[in-house]
Scaffold this active site. Sequence first.
Site, PDB file in Angstrom:
ATOM      1  N   TYR A 259     -51.734 -32.502  -6.390  1.00 15.28           N
ATOM      2  CA  TYR A 259     -51.748 -33.617  -7.339  1.00 15.28           C
ATOM      3  C   TYR A 259     -50.502 -34.495  -7.211  1.00 15.28           C
ATOM      4  CZ  TYR A 259     -55.529 -30.932  -9.409  1.00 15.28           C
ATOM      5  OH  TYR A 259     -56.693 -30.235  -9.608  1.00 15.28           O
TER       6      TYR A 259
ATOM      7  N   TYR B 195     -62.819 -28.780  -7.705  1.00 17.72           N
ATOM      8  CA  TYR B 195     -62.810 -27.492  -7.008  1.00 17.72           C
ATOM      9  C   TYR B 195     -63.592 -27.581  -5.709  1.00 17.72           C
ATOM     10  CZ  TYR B 195     -61.414 -25.386 -11.478  1.00 17.72           C
ATOM     11  OH  TYR B 195     -60.768 -25.071 -12.630  1.00 17.72           O
TER      12      TYR B 195
ATOM     13  N   HIS C  70     -59.930 -28.426   4.403  1.00 21.32           N
ATOM     14  CA  HIS C  70     -60.873 -29.228   5.189  1.00 21.32           C
ATOM     15  C   HIS C  70     -61.018 -30.663   4.676  1.00 21.32           C
ATOM     16  CE1 HIS C  70     -62.040 -25.187   6.523  1.00 21.32           C
ATOM     17  NE2 HIS C  70     -62.531 -25.782   7.595  1.00 21.32           N
ATOM     18  N   GLY C  71     -60.151 -31.067   3.757  1.00 27.39           N
ATOM     19  CA  GLY C  71     -60.168 -32.441   3.268  1.00 27.39           C
ATOM     20  C   GLY C  71     -61.134 -32.719   2.134  1.00 27.39           C
TER      21      GLY C  71
ATOM     22  N   ASN D 184     -50.371 -22.578 -10.759  1.00 27.29           N
ATOM     23  CA  ASN D 184     -51.184 -22.944  -9.597  1.00 27.29           C
ATOM     24  C   ASN D 184     -50.405 -23.934  -8.728  1.00 27.29           C
ATOM     25  OD1 ASN D 184     -53.162 -23.685  -7.765  1.00 27.29           O
ATOM     26  ND2 ASN D 184     -54.771 -23.821  -9.309  1.00 27.29           N
TER      27      ASN D 184
ATOM     28  N   LYS E 136     -48.833 -35.029  -4.602  1.00 28.28           N
ATOM     29  CA  LYS E 136     -48.998 -35.802  -3.369  1.00 28.28           C
ATOM     30  C   LYS E 136     -49.740 -37.115  -3.640  1.00 28.28           C
ATOM     31  CE  LYS E 136     -52.076 -35.067   0.143  1.00 28.28           C
ATOM     32  NZ  LYS E 136     -52.803 -34.267   1.120  1.00 28.28           N
TER      33      LYS E 136
ATOM     34  N   GLY F 190     -60.942 -31.656  -1.102  1.00 25.70           N
ATOM     35  CA  GLY F 190     -60.191 -32.053  -2.290  1.00 25.70           C
ATOM     36  C   GLY F 190     -59.715 -33.489  -2.193  1.00 25.70           C
TER      37      GLY F 190
END
Length: 172
Positions: free
Chosen positions: A141, A96, A104-105, A134, A143, A107
């Site tokens: 994920y 999270y 903003h990168g 979600n 990706k 994750g």
Amino acid sequence: MIRKASNTNEDVLMLQKLAKKTFYDTFAYENSEEDMKEYLETAYDFDVLKSEIECETSDYYFYLDGNDAVGFVKVNWADSQTEPDYPDALEIQRIYSLKEYHGHGIGAALMEHAISVARKLKCPMMWLGVEEQNKRAYRFYTKYGFKKVGTHVFMLGEDEQHDSVLVKNLED
């Protein structure tokens, strides 16, 4: 910067505050206040978090913006995994970031870190559960090469919810 959480009171309190806020912001809109309250008090209890941090087969990592934790990931392996189906895998149990940091990168950085932990532990695969509604998380994920292999039950208070189980093979 990514830093492993320690079992100090300061880190446990920082994790507790961040975990409660990010979970609430992500899921409160679709769950009852009672179920949210019960889950947050149970899953993110100070003593529960401290024991999870001290566990030898799970780790929490903070993403820091200066001295402020703005995201985190929890990984489990061996007997700490929440499901027994992938005994040699690394589970991403939680990942999270604060809503204002989405895009903003953070994750991506936390995911890359989890992948490096899995590789260091020589895990052949990773898995996670994601709420079926979600869509944003699901796209994130997939990706990274995670593919749906089934579902599992996630209890939020008294509400039985069904999450997709996604697996990523690391041996490709």
